[in-house]
Design a protein around this motif. Structure first.
Motif, PDB file in Angstrom:
ATOM      1  N   GLU A   3      -0.410 -12.852  -8.507  1.00  0.00           N
ATOM      2  CA  GLU A   3       0.476 -11.964  -9.248  1.00  0.00           C
ATOM      3  C   GLU A   3       0.444 -10.597  -8.574  1.00  0.00           C
ATOM      4  O   GLU A   3      -0.364 -10.357  -7.691  1.00  0.00           O
ATOM      5  CB  GLU A   3       0.054 -11.848 -10.713  1.00  0.00           C
ATOM      6  N   GLY A   4       1.344  -9.712  -8.995  1.00  0.00           N
ATOM      7  CA  GLY A   4       1.380  -8.368  -8.432  1.00  0.00           C
ATOM      8  C   GLY A   4       2.096  -8.294  -7.110  1.00  0.00           C
ATOM      9  O   GLY A   4       1.741  -7.489  -6.265  1.00  0.00           O
ATOM     10  N   MET A   5       3.090  -9.146  -6.932  1.00  0.00           N
ATOM     11  CA  MET A   5       3.811  -9.138  -5.673  1.00  0.00           C
ATOM     12  C   MET A   5       4.690  -7.908  -5.585  1.00  0.00           C
ATOM     13  O   MET A   5       5.287  -7.539  -6.573  1.00  0.00           O
ATOM     14  CB  MET A   5       4.683 -10.387  -5.543  1.00  0.00           C
ATOM     15  N   PRO A   6       4.888  -7.215  -4.487  1.00  0.00           N
ATOM     16  CA  PRO A   6       4.200  -7.545  -3.268  1.00  0.00           C
ATOM     17  C   PRO A   6       2.770  -7.010  -3.238  1.00  0.00           C
ATOM     18  O   PRO A   6       1.899  -7.645  -2.671  1.00  0.00           O
ATOM     19  CB  PRO A   6       5.041  -6.903  -2.182  1.00  0.00           C
ATOM     20  N   TYR A   7       2.468  -5.842  -3.803  1.00  0.00           N
ATOM     21  CA  TYR A   7       1.096  -5.335  -3.781  1.00  0.00           C
ATOM     22  C   TYR A   7       0.843  -4.518  -5.028  1.00  0.00           C
ATOM     23  O   TYR A   7       1.763  -3.913  -5.547  1.00  0.00           O
ATOM     24  CB  TYR A   7       0.837  -4.489  -2.528  1.00  0.00           C
ATOM     25  N   PRO A   8      -0.317  -4.388  -5.558  1.00  0.00           N
ATOM     26  CA  PRO A   8      -1.545  -5.044  -5.106  1.00  0.00           C
ATOM     27  C   PRO A   8      -1.583  -6.482  -5.586  1.00  0.00           C
ATOM     28  O   PRO A   8      -1.352  -6.773  -6.754  1.00  0.00           O
ATOM     29  CB  PRO A   8      -2.660  -4.229  -5.759  1.00  0.00           C
ATOM     30  N   ARG A   9      -1.843  -7.388  -4.667  1.00  0.00           N
ATOM     31  CA  ARG A   9      -1.924  -8.811  -5.007  1.00  0.00           C
ATOM     32  C   ARG A   9      -3.289  -9.124  -5.597  1.00  0.00           C
ATOM     33  O   ARG A   9      -4.294  -8.598  -5.172  1.00  0.00           O
ATOM     34  CB  ARG A   9      -1.712  -9.660  -3.755  1.00  0.00           C
TER      35      ARG A   9
END
Length: 79
Positions: free
Chosen positions: A56-62
């Protein structure tokens, strides 16, 4: 030999998290210890089919979110 009680604590923490699941940071707050032991426990539980995870958290923080197998299926979006 790996510390099996760590696996039991991870499973309990994920059971308490329910359908929301938990990230490794959240799990570390609950069970304590060092992250290396946690990632080993998570890896073993996932290989056994006891837990599922997804990014989860695409693109960052993954980050990865983890659930007990009966609480969420990443492929279907829930149970």
């Amino acid at each position: 030999m790996f510390n099996e009680p760590k696996i039991d604590r991870v499973k309990l923490a994920l059971e308490l998290a329910g359908t929301r699941g938990a990230t490794s940071t959240e799990l570390l707050r609950v069970i304590g210890g060092l992250s290396g032991g946690l990632y080993l426990a998570l890896s073993r539980l996932e290989r056994r089919g006891s837990i599922v995870s997804e990014w989860e958290g695409m693109p960052y923080p993954r980050r990865r979110r983890y659930w007990l197998s009966g609480f969420k299926s990443p492929a279907t979006g829930g149970t």
